[in-house]
Design an enzyme around this catalytic site. Structure first.
Site, short mmCIF file in Angstrom:
data_model
loop_
_atom_site.label_atom_id
_atom_site.label_comp_id
_atom_site.label_asym_id
_atom_site.label_seq_id
_atom_site.Cartn_x
_atom_site.Cartn_y
_atom_site.Cartn_z
N GLY A 1 -15.17 32.21 -26.60
CA GLY A 1 -16.19 32.26 -25.55
C GLY A 1 -15.86 31.36 -24.38
CB CYS A 2 -14.78 27.84 -24.19
SG CYS A 2 -16.24 27.14 -25.00
#
Length: 156
Positions: A46-47
């Site tokens: 996600g990051c």
């Protein structure tokens, strides 16, 4: 519960180390709009999505007078590997003691897989040229978030 920033609040200044070892202060960016986003950990799915999305939008954002600063608890060496691995162009800052995250309301209790835990709250704060918060978004999703910020700011 950590107190969250609201539009109209003065953004707390900070000085943090970037992925090259340089000290960067929010006050150094005064006179430009700044998107400050907080993320839990470099090189996680996600990051990475979020950082790549901001990097891909950076040219348009800069043309609109906007800088992007990503802050995580990762050390500068890990941030340098993150930048290199994913070809990132945004500013990456290290907040290992989470003091800035806490001051900005981006660290505290959150739900993770149905459990309440203490951690980084994925957040995006937009600071105007005058140092005042214009947008404060907490518990955001990594995917599609940059498009939403661009729409909110009127950046094509």
């Amino acid at each position: 519960m950590t107190e969250r920033l609201q539009p109209g609040d003065t953004a707390p200044d900070f000085t943090l180390t970037d992925d090259t070892g340089q000290q960067i202060s929010l006050s150094d960016l005064r006179g430009r709009r700044v998107i400050v986003y907080f993320y839990p950990a470099a090189m996680t799915p996600g990051c990475t999505t979020q950082a790549c999305d901001f990097s891909e939008s950076l040219e348009d954002l800069k043309e609109a007078g906007t800088e992007v600063v990503g802050i995580s608890p990762d050390d500068p060496e890990k941030l340098a590997r993150f930048r290199e691995r994913d070809g990132l162009s945004i500013m990456l800052l290290s907040d290992p003691d989470k003091a800035v995250m806490t001051a900005w309301g981006a660290y505290g209790e959150k739900k993770l897989y149905g459990k309440v835990v203490e951690g980084v709250i994925r957040s995006t704060i937009v600071v105007g040229e005058d140092g005042v918060v214009t947008h404060a978004l907490y518990n955001v999703k990594a995917t599609g978030h940059v498009a939403r910020v661009r729409r909110d700011l009127g950046i094509g």
